[in-house]
Structure formats: structure tokens, C-alpha cells
Design a protein around this motif. Structure first.
Motif, short mmCIF file in Angstrom:
data_model
loop_
_atom_site.label_atom_id
_atom_site.label_comp_id
_atom_site.label_asym_id
_atom_site.label_seq_id
_atom_site.Cartn_x
_atom_site.Cartn_y
_atom_site.Cartn_z
N GLN A 693 13.57 -10.45 -54.60
CA GLN A 693 13.58 -10.45 -53.14
C GLN A 693 14.20 -11.72 -52.59
O GLN A 693 14.99 -11.69 -51.64
CB GLN A 693 12.15 -10.30 -52.62
CG GLN A 693 12.05 -10.26 -51.11
CD GLN A 693 10.60 -10.27 -50.64
OE1 GLN A 693 9.69 -10.31 -51.45
NE2 GLN A 693 10.41 -10.25 -49.35
N PHE A 694 13.88 -12.86 -53.19
CA PHE A 694 14.42 -14.13 -52.72
C PHE A 694 15.95 -14.13 -52.81
O PHE A 694 16.64 -14.55 -51.87
CB PHE A 694 13.85 -15.28 -53.55
CG PHE A 694 14.37 -16.64 -53.16
CD1 PHE A 694 13.83 -17.33 -52.09
CD2 PHE A 694 15.41 -17.23 -53.87
CE1 PHE A 694 14.31 -18.58 -51.74
CE2 PHE A 694 15.91 -18.47 -53.52
CZ PHE A 694 15.35 -19.15 -52.45
N LEU A 695 16.49 -13.65 -53.92
CA LEU A 695 17.94 -13.65 -54.09
C LEU A 695 18.62 -12.66 -53.16
O LEU A 695 19.70 -12.94 -52.62
CB LEU A 695 18.29 -13.34 -55.55
CG LEU A 695 17.84 -14.39 -56.57
CD1 LEU A 695 18.16 -13.93 -57.98
CD2 LEU A 695 18.48 -15.75 -56.30
N MET A 696 18.00 -11.52 -52.94
CA MET A 696 18.58 -10.55 -52.01
C MET A 696 18.57 -11.11 -50.58
O MET A 696 19.54 -10.93 -49.83
CB MET A 696 17.80 -9.23 -52.07
CG MET A 696 17.97 -8.47 -53.36
SD MET A 696 19.68 -7.96 -53.72
CE MET A 696 19.92 -6.69 -52.47
N GLU A 697 17.51 -11.80 -50.22
CA GLU A 697 17.44 -12.39 -48.89
C GLU A 697 18.49 -13.49 -48.71
O GLU A 697 18.83 -13.85 -47.58
CB GLU A 697 16.05 -12.95 -48.63
CG GLU A 697 14.99 -11.87 -48.43
CD GLU A 697 13.60 -12.45 -48.29
OE1 GLU A 697 13.41 -13.66 -48.55
OE2 GLU A 697 12.68 -11.69 -47.93
N HIS A 698 18.99 -14.03 -49.83
CA HIS A 698 20.01 -15.06 -49.75
C HIS A 698 21.42 -14.49 -49.92
O HIS A 698 22.36 -15.24 -50.19
CB HIS A 698 19.74 -16.15 -50.78
CG HIS A 698 18.68 -17.12 -50.33
ND1 HIS A 698 17.35 -16.77 -50.25
CD2 HIS A 698 18.76 -18.40 -49.87
CE1 HIS A 698 16.66 -17.80 -49.80
NE2 HIS A 698 17.48 -18.79 -49.57
N GLY A 699 21.56 -13.19 -49.73
CA GLY A 699 22.89 -12.63 -49.62
C GLY A 699 23.42 -11.89 -50.82
O GLY A 699 24.57 -11.42 -50.79
N ALA A 700 22.65 -11.77 -51.90
CA ALA A 700 23.16 -11.07 -53.08
C ALA A 700 23.37 -9.59 -52.75
O ALA A 700 22.53 -8.97 -52.11
CB ALA A 700 22.20 -11.22 -54.25
N ARG A 701 24.49 -9.04 -53.21
CA ARG A 701 24.73 -7.61 -53.06
C ARG A 701 23.88 -6.83 -54.07
O ARG A 701 23.33 -5.78 -53.77
CB ARG A 701 26.21 -7.31 -53.27
CG ARG A 701 26.60 -5.86 -53.07
CD ARG A 701 26.57 -5.48 -51.60
NE ARG A 701 27.58 -6.21 -50.88
CZ ARG A 701 28.86 -5.85 -50.79
NH1 ARG A 701 29.28 -4.77 -51.41
NH2 ARG A 701 29.72 -6.56 -50.08
N ARG A 702 23.85 -7.34 -55.29
CA ARG A 702 23.01 -6.75 -56.35
C ARG A 702 22.51 -7.88 -57.24
O ARG A 702 22.98 -9.01 -57.14
CB ARG A 702 23.82 -5.76 -57.21
CG ARG A 702 24.18 -4.47 -56.52
CD ARG A 702 24.84 -3.49 -57.50
NE ARG A 702 26.01 -4.04 -58.16
CZ ARG A 702 27.23 -4.08 -57.61
NH1 ARG A 702 27.43 -3.60 -56.40
NH2 ARG A 702 28.25 -4.59 -58.29
N LEU A 703 21.60 -7.52 -58.14
CA LEU A 703 21.00 -8.47 -59.07
C LEU A 703 21.19 -7.95 -60.48
O LEU A 703 20.91 -6.78 -60.76
CB LEU A 703 19.50 -8.63 -58.81
CG LEU A 703 19.05 -8.80 -57.36
CD1 LEU A 703 17.55 -8.61 -57.27
CD2 LEU A 703 19.44 -10.19 -56.87
N THR A 704 21.63 -8.81 -61.38
CA THR A 704 21.68 -8.45 -62.79
C THR A 704 20.33 -8.77 -63.41
O THR A 704 19.86 -9.90 -63.34
CB THR A 704 22.78 -9.22 -63.53
OG1 THR A 704 24.01 -9.11 -62.80
CG2 THR A 704 22.97 -8.69 -64.93
N ALA A 705 19.71 -7.77 -64.01
CA ALA A 705 18.40 -7.98 -64.62
C ALA A 705 18.51 -9.01 -65.74
O ALA A 705 19.48 -9.05 -66.50
CB ALA A 705 17.87 -6.66 -65.18
N SER A 706 17.50 -9.85 -65.85
CA SER A 706 17.47 -10.91 -66.86
C SER A 706 17.54 -10.33 -68.26
O SER A 706 16.95 -9.29 -68.56
CB SER A 706 16.20 -11.74 -66.71
OG SER A 706 16.00 -12.58 -67.83
N TYR A 707 18.23 -11.04 -69.15
CA TYR A 707 18.29 -10.63 -70.55
C TYR A 707 16.98 -10.92 -71.28
O TYR A 707 16.84 -10.54 -72.45
CB TYR A 707 19.44 -11.35 -71.26
CG TYR A 707 20.81 -11.00 -70.75
CD1 TYR A 707 21.02 -9.88 -69.94
CD2 TYR A 707 21.91 -11.77 -71.08
CE1 TYR A 707 22.29 -9.56 -69.47
CE2 TYR A 707 23.19 -11.45 -70.63
CZ TYR A 707 23.37 -10.35 -69.81
OH TYR A 707 24.63 -10.02 -69.36
#
Length: 870
Positions: A693-707
């Protein structure tokens, strides 16, 4: 540098603040060792987990109040490490642990996980948060993101030089902490995936298997390179920055951190006392001087060889000599001969009966052997005192040493000195405190009034006591200030010592000794009580996790719509143009690492591309080729951004790509402020919905799930996050080590760093062969940082159908060094998988049969045995 980023911060010297000395405490005994030898603060983990030293003894929750009392009574702060990544299913337990910490009086919490920082701030706004070195903060831009999380101190990455630290300090008011002593990880903390890749033991979960300490062979352009005794190509020497203390202070470091929560109490005592002396001398503008004996004592506690690490800049040959990876202590000397039960040694340091030593192993198998010295002889006379020079003969207990494995010229090291260990142990096991807390008293003694004693101490302790009856006038011996100082200074085995006493005496009062004794005991009771009293803090009365999670759910719809809306708004003014996928399309993104791969992928019909090239000058051509073919192309940022490297971000903007793959917090801050589309990549460590949520609120279009997520943990994340947020990598060579250290420079160049190495990385194809005979590809990026990729590709084909059923639509394949035929096979397989024409298990079998070294399910297999490592 953005004008909104604060600059011109003062250094500790200019503020007149003595830097904090921060020592490790793997258990209560280590904490006592740190306190008695001069630490201003200690950091520790709980045995409930979530700390980066899972193998340490750690502190139990039942011991936590005792530890905090011990520390606070002595004016020492206690910092709890919650510095691992946290999975969705673990957040309730982490919330409970945070509440325990806040209520017990822990002075700060160190975190890696962005979501955990948000959780702490929601539970207790008054509990300070420190960003662990695991957060990989290397620039002022990244620190700006930490500020937004409520972080009050940043532990900088070990890979920063003094000049880079000073640059960061001059541009931010964030307090900066730096490691000054201890083991160095070859990979950036928070970015090492080696243990996870090889066996499910994640370094980001405190379970590092130390694969960097193992031997590797170098393969260059397909040929073995004979490096002689150099086998430990990824094992750095230890950091020892005692001589750099004044420069660290001037650079703006406010906390000197000692590594070692897996080390002994004697180690903690030894290293802490030496750095206490160094800080005090430097702060007093005195010369910081360490004798040869001082250095040898520190090396005896633990040493793989001392170095300044990266503090003086990159010197890859110095940092990793590659001769050994084991603790060796102090170089003792060389063997001259071995016969009749005695070993003749030319000494380079002191030795005495009872000391431990180790002989170097032979080149073939490094079979070291060692033992304790039984006798020391010189010129036919047995010695009963240490000797530090000349030729001596050493004897050992029968059978302890195999004399057939000794040879003239063989080196040996002193690994233990029992007398030193006993001396260090005495500092923290004595009944009398070695380090006391100063006490300032004010006494009011007036005839006809009760005697009053008011006390204050630097640890925050206070007392205010009065006699039950007024004082009578003395007939013979009126009270004096000296008498009061003598009586009230009798503080016995308490932690206090009288520093000053200010007495106001009116008339000639008489004070019975019994009254003074009674008041002294009450004074001590109040001091101890007030020193250990937990601070008043605002702590949420109800659980906060549900509300934070609900926040995430509310954005399930708005995020998808909002990102499209913001794209149409922001992209019009951006240098980068981005396309928007339809909500229900299944998209295969392909990451290429060369222009040739890019052309092969385009020829095969793929139109969603990413580029991660060693030579970023090729990005312009890559974008042009992709756009001519009607394809979208996103460019990957480097994993690390240091001071003065913001220009790389600006360069990426100039190529006209459709978006960015952002791989560090500095890049997140930069591109969010530029208003350009980006995907937050795997290295931002999204393992729970609060981070997402934090990264999306900072403008990310999508998130790559952690390895670091295994199959079940990935599905848990999908269950609580809007699936349109996520992009899952389903085929890749895991990037195991990502490191500042350059192996190319260290062993394939006469140079020492990027300024004089001749860039062998541009000329040669290099692999490192492990003990199993597997050859792993080594690459260098634009910043000369090396990545070692797992030779065996990982396929998540078998989890794709379940991810699709839960709404995930964006999947990625990452290429490394595959041939054109291999690329086509991989792409066809995953196309058929996403379209439902091929089952996940069939894809895995097909790729496994076609690959010379096979294909692993890796972290995404159904069940993993975390002990199956190396």
C-alpha cells in the motif's frame, strides 16, 4: 538534488554532541559486557523472531523488562531489532511484539520492512523508529522516503565511503548511524538472495547461510583461471575503523555501531572498551592512538583480518584478499622446523603456554589444524611468561598436532589468549559495577527544619527525600559539607557515585548518623525506581492492523482507476509515455539483458518488454527498436543509488521509454517526484500488504512480489492485495549476491577500483564455480556493482494457474544469457501456460528437460526444506 531536500545539517562536532557508541547484545551477558565497558546504547533481538540474527541466543520476552531496567539504570539505551521482512500472516504477531516493546520502555525499534514501520507508527506514535541497514539506504533521496515513514534515524549501508557519508549528512537533518567494526557482508544488506535461492534460508529473515564464506573457482571465457591460493573470492575482511574515528565524527555520524550479536560477551567487552576510548579521545580533539597490543587484543576476539571496509573508498584487492574466510586472530609467525614433538616458530607476536593457535592448511584442501600450546621454549629454557619476538619452540598435548602436515614456511595464527579472556570477563562479572553513574546532590540542612536531599543523575534518575523530624542544633559537632559528602557518598555496590554535593547549611544543625543512613537508603530506592520507570507513551488501545488492512482493501478499486487517471494526467507533462493494460488481460512481460535478446523477443511477437543492460548507453537504441516494432519498453534502474548518481536517473528519462523498473528507494522518491510511470521491482521487498500500500500510494503502477516469498506466502499476499497491483516473476535466474565488491577488478585487473581497473567486465564472460561444480554467471552494472546469478533458472509455472484464478494478470519472464532457441522455447511455454493450453507441471518438465543444468521450482515450490542448503 531537489530543492525540497533539506541541506546544511550540522555535524556532531559542530553541535557539541558526543557520538553514541552502540554495542551488540545477543543475550543478557553481552548486554552487561557492553554496559560495563562504555556503551551508550545496545541493540538486541527477541527470541520471538523478526530480527536479522535468528541464530543468536536473543532475549526472551520474560527477560526484556530485566534488560531494560539494567540499561536504563546505567543511562544506556536499548534498541530492539525488528529488522527482517515480515509476511502477511505474521503481521498480528508483529503488532503484539511492538506493543510489548512500547510498554516495556524500549528506546527505539530498528526496522527493514516498510510495512512494519507503518505498523509501529500506527500503534505508538511516540516509539522512535530507526531504519536498519537492511533497508539499503545509500542516498539522501532514499532517506526522504524513510522520513515519510516516520523514521528518526538511519543506519547507512556499509558500502558508503566517508566522503559519501559526509555528502549525505550535508544534505539532510536525519541522524546517521554507521557500522564501525565487525564482519562485512559482501552483498548489500537487504539485497542478498543467495541463501533464499539455494535453500530457502533467507538473509532477509535472519537466516543467512554465509555462502559468501565458501570457496569459488573463477571461469573466464570458458577457461579456468588459476588464482593460486585465492579461493574465497567473496569473503571480505572485517571492518575496523578505530583509526577513522575523527573522520567519522566530522562526516556527521552520530552513532558508532559495532557488529556482533552472534559474538561472545568477551568480544563485546573488548571491542566496546577500545571504541569508547577512541570516541572520547577524538571528541576531545586528542590523537586517537592504538598500540600494537591494542590491535592484537581486538583481533583475538574475532578477526578475518582488519580493514577500513569501504570507508576510504573502493579497494577491491584489499577488501577481499581471498586467501581465507575463517576467523584466524593474530598472525603469530612462520614454522622453521618441526621435529621430536616440537615446532620451531619465528614469532611475529606474543605467545604463552595455554594460548590457542591454528596452522594454515595446504593449498589443495585447506585442511587447517590447531590446538593449545603446552610449553614454550627458547634456547633450551622453558618460559613461564609471554614472549613476543625471536625463535621459540612450541610443544602440544600428545596427538593434538599432526606433524606430518607441517612444513617450513607454513604460517600460523594465534586464535585465543586465556589471560586476555579472563581479564575481559572480569569487567562484567564482578559484583561491583565497573562503570558507575554520576550523582549530583543538593542538601538543605537548617535548624528547626527537616533535612532535605534532592538528587539528579544523567540517566534521568531523581530523588527527593526529607527527614521525618526537624534538625536540632548541635551542641558539639555541627554538620559540615565534608561530613555530608562523606556519608552520602557511601553508595556501596549501587551503580551510583557521588559527583557533586551542594550544601546549604543554616545555623549549626546536628544530623544523627541513623537519619543519614535511612535517607541514603530511601534516596537509592527512589533513584533506582525513577531510572527504570517506563516512559509515558501514546499506545493505541485497540488493534490497529485491521484498520490498516481495511485501508488497503478500500483502494482495491480506486488504485486501478486512480493509476489510469493519474497516467492520463501526469504523463502528459512527463518525459516518459506509458500505456495502460486492460483490467482482465493476461500480460507476459519479458526482461531482456542484451540488444540481441531484445530483437529475438520482438521477432517472436512479444510486445511488453523491459531492459536491464550492463551498458546503459544501449538503452536509446533499445527503446527505438522496441517502439518501431510497436512494443512497450520499460528500463530498469540500478539496484543501488549513491550520492552523485542521480544523474543516472535523469539519463534514463531521456530515452523516451514507456516506464521504469525502480529498484531502490532513492529511485522511488526521484521518479515519483518526476511524475513518471514505474513498477516497484523485487528489490523493494514487498512481502505484505502494508508495504504494498505504501508503494502504491507513492505512485507505483504495479509491484513486483518479493523473491523472499514462497508459494504459500505469495498466495497470502495476493489474497489481501488488489491483484492488479502485482506483477509476479515466474521465470528467472535468481540474482543471488548484489555487491559493491567487484570480482572482475579484484582478480582480472592490476587495478584496485573503477578508476584504474581497465573494465575487464566489458571484455570477459565470467562465472564462479561453487563446490558442487555449478557455474554461476557474474555481471557488472553501470555502477561497477557485481551480481552473481544462480546458474539454475527458477520456474514458477506450477503456481500460475492459481494466481490467475485469484486475479493476477501481470507475469514476467527474466532472461539472462539464453540462446535464441532457448528464448523461443521459454516464451512459447509460458504463452501456452497463460492461455491455458499447457499445464504448469508440463511447462516445468519441458523446460527442465531442455536445460543443461535443469530448472528449479526454487522459492515457489509447494513445500521447501529450509535445511537443504549448499
Amino acid at each position: 538534488m531537489d530543492p525540497n531536500v533539506q541541506s546544511g545539517a550540522d555535524t556532531p562536532h559542530s553541535k557539541g554532541i558526543r557520538p553514541e557508541l552502540l554495542a551488540p547484545a545477543g543475550d543478557l551477558e553481552c548486554a552487561r559486557a557492553a554496559v560495563e565497558n562504555g556503551a551508550d546504547a545496545v541493540y538486541f533481538g527477541l527470541d520471538t523472531g523478526f530480527n536479522a540474527r535468528a541464530r543468536a541466543t536473543n532475549i526472551t520476552e520474560e527477560q526484556l523488562p530485566e534488560l531494560i531496567r539494567l540499561l536504563h539504570e546505567r543511562g544506556v539505551k536499548g534498541y530492539l531489532t525488528l529488522n527482517t521482512l515480515v509476511f502477511t500472516g505474521e503481521l498480528p504477531e508483529v503488532e503484539r511484539v511492538i506493543r510489548v516493546a512500547a510498554e516495556t520502555g524500549v528506546d527505539a525499534v530498528l526496522v527493514q520492512d516498510l510495512g512494519v514501520a507503518r505498523l509501529i507508527r500506527a500503534i505508538c506514535p511516540d516509539l522512535p523508529i530507526h531504519a536498519s541497514t537492511q533497508m539499503t539506504l545509500t542516498s539522501v533521496e532514499g532517506i526522504e522516503i524513510a522520513k515519510e515513514l516516520g523514521v528518526e534515524r538511519v543506519v547507512l549501508a556499509r558500502e558508503l565511503s566517508l566522503d559519501q557519508i559526509a555528502k549525505i549528512s550535508s544534505q539532510t537533518d536525519m541522524p546517521l548511524e554507521a557500522f564501525v567494526h565487525g564482519a562485512l557482508c559482501v552483498a548489500y544488506s537487504g539485497q542478498c538472495l543467495t541463501s533464499e535461492s539455494l535453500g530457502g534460508r533467507s538473509a532477509n529473515r535472519g537466516q543467512c547461510a554465509q555462502a559468501c564464506r565458501l570457496p569459488y573457482e573463477l571461469v573466464c571465457d570458458g577457461e579456468d583461471v588459476d588464482l593460486g591460493d585465492q579461493k574465497y573470492l567473496l569473503s571480505p575482511q572485517d571492518l575496523a575503523a578505530y583509526q577513522l574515528t575523527p573522520e567519522l565524527i566530522d562526516a556527521g555520524v552520530i552513532s558508532f555501531k559495532i557488529e556482533g550479536r552472534l559474538k561472545s560477551a568477551e568480544y563485546v567487552a573488548n571491542i566496546t572498551r577500545h571504541y569508547r576510548r577512541a570516541i572520547d579521545a577524538a571528541f576531545a580533539k586528542q590523537q586517537v592512538e592504538f598500540s600494537r597490543q591494542d590491535v592484537e587484543e581486538m583481533q583475538l576476539s574475532f578477526s578475518r583480518g582488519f580493514s577500513p571496509g569501504w570507508l576510504r573508498g573502493d579497494d577491491h584487492k584489499m577488501l577481499v584478499p581471498a586467501i581465507s574466510s575463517a576467523k584466524r586472530g593474530v598472525f603469530l609467525g612462520t614454522v622453521k622446523s618441526a621435529a621430536r614433538g616440537r615446532v620451531a616458530v619465528q614469532l611475529a607476536c606474543g605467545i604463552a603456554a595455554g594460548d590457542g593457535l591454528v596452522f594454515e592448511g595446504n593449498r589443495a584442501d585447506n585442511d587447517e589444524q590447531g590446538g593449545r600450546v603446552f610449553e614454550v621454549w627458547q634456547r633450551g629454557r622453558q618460559l613461564d611468561q609471554p614472549i613476543s619476538s625471536g625463535l621459540v619452540e612450541l610443544t602440544f598435548q600428545r596427538g593434538a598436532i599432526d606433524f606430518e602436515r607441517l612444513w617450513p614456511g607454513q604460517q600460523l595464527w594465534k586464535t585465543d589468549d586465556p589471560k586476555l579472556s579472563a581479564r575481559l570477563r572480569k569487567t562484567f562479572t564482578s559484583a561491583d559495577p565497573l562503570r558507575r553513574v554520576s550523582l549530583n546532590l543538593r542538601v538543605e540542612a537548617s535548624v528547626g527544619q527537616p533535612l532535605r536531599i534532592v538528587g539528579r543523575s544523567p540517566n534521568g534518575a531523581a530523588c527527593d527525600v526529607s527527614s521525618a523530624s526537624p534538625l536540632e542544633e548541635a551542641k558539639k559537632h555541627p554538620v559540615t559539607a565534608d561530613f555530608l559528602r562523606s556519608q552520602l557518598g557511601r553508595l556501596g555496590q549501587t551503580v551510583y557515585e557521588l559527583r557533586s554535593l551542594d550544601a546549604t547549611i543554616d545555623g549549626s544543625p546536628m544530623i544523627p548518623l541513623s537519619v543519614l543512613s535511612e535517607l541514603r537508603h530511601e534516596m537509592i530506592r527512589q533513584l533506582e525506581l525513577s531510572a527504570t520507570h517506563a516512559p509515558q507513551r501514546r499506545i493505541a488501545s485497540e488493534p490497529v492492523l485491521a484498520a490498516l488492512r481495511a485501508d488497503c482493501g478500500v483502494r482495491r478499486v480506486s488504485a486501478a482507476l486512480g493509476s489510469s487517471a493519474s497516467a492520463s494526467t501526469d504523463h502528459s507533462k512527463s518525459k516518459i509515455q506509458g500505456g495502460v493494460d486492460t483490467p482482465h488481460s493476461k500480460v507476459l512481460h519479458v526482461l531482456c539483458r542484451t540488444l540481441e535478446q531484445l530483437q529475438t523477443v520482438l521477432a517472436h511477437g512479444e510486445r511488453k518488454l523491459a531492459a536491464d543492460f550492463q551498458d546503459i548507453r544501449e538503452y536509446r537504441e533499445a527503446v527505438s527498436i522496441a517502439h518501431e516494432a510497436g512494443a512497450d519498453i520499460w528500463l530498469a534502474t540500478p539496484r543501488i543509488q549513491k550520492p552523485d548518481e542521480t544523474g543516472l536517473f535523469r539519463a534514463l528519462l531521456k530515452h523516451g521509454a514507456d516506464g521504469l523498473l525502480v529498484r531502490n528507494l532513492g529511485g522511488l522518491w526521484f521518479f515519483a517526484n518526476e511524475g513518471v510511470p514505474f513498477v516497484a521491482d523485487f528489490s523493494l521487498n514487498v512481502t505484505n500488504e502494508l508495504t504494498a500500500q505504501f508503494l502504491m500510494e507513492h505512485g507505483a503502477r504495479r509491484l513486483t512480489a518479493s523473491y523472499d516469498l514462497n508459494r504459500d506466502q505469495l498466495l497470502d499476499l495476493v489474497a489481501v492485495c488488489p491483484p492488479e497491483w502485482l506483477e509476479v516473476v515466474i521465470h528467472q535466474h535468481m540474482p543471488m549476491f548484489h555487491m559493491e565488491h567487484c570480482v572482475f577488478c579484484a582478480v582480472l585487473s592490476p587495478g584496485t577500483n573503477a578508476t584504474n581497473c581497465g573494465r575487464p567486465c566489458d571484455l570477459h564472460d565470467v562465472h564462479l564455480r561453487d563446490r558442487q561444480g555449478i557455474e554461476h554467471r557474474l555481471t557488472a552494472d553501470v555502477g561497477c556493482r557485481n551480481t552473481l546469478f544462480n546458474a539454475i533458472p527458477q520456474s514458477g509455472a506450477e503456481v500460475v494457474s492459481e494466481l490467475q484464478s485469484r486475479g493476477v494478470r501481470n507475469f514476467r519472464v527474466e532472461l539472462l544469457d539464453e540462446s535464441s532457441d532457448e528464448i523461443r522455447l521459454i516464451l512459447d511455454s509460458y504463452r501456452d501456460l497463460l492461455s491455458g493450453q499447457l499445464a504448469g507441471r508440463d511447462v516445468w518438465k519441458k523446460l527442465n528437460a531442455a536445460n543443461r543444468v535443469g530448472v528449479t521450482r526454487g522459492t515457489l515450490e509447494e513445500r521447501r526444506n529450509p535445511l537443504a542448503i549448499l
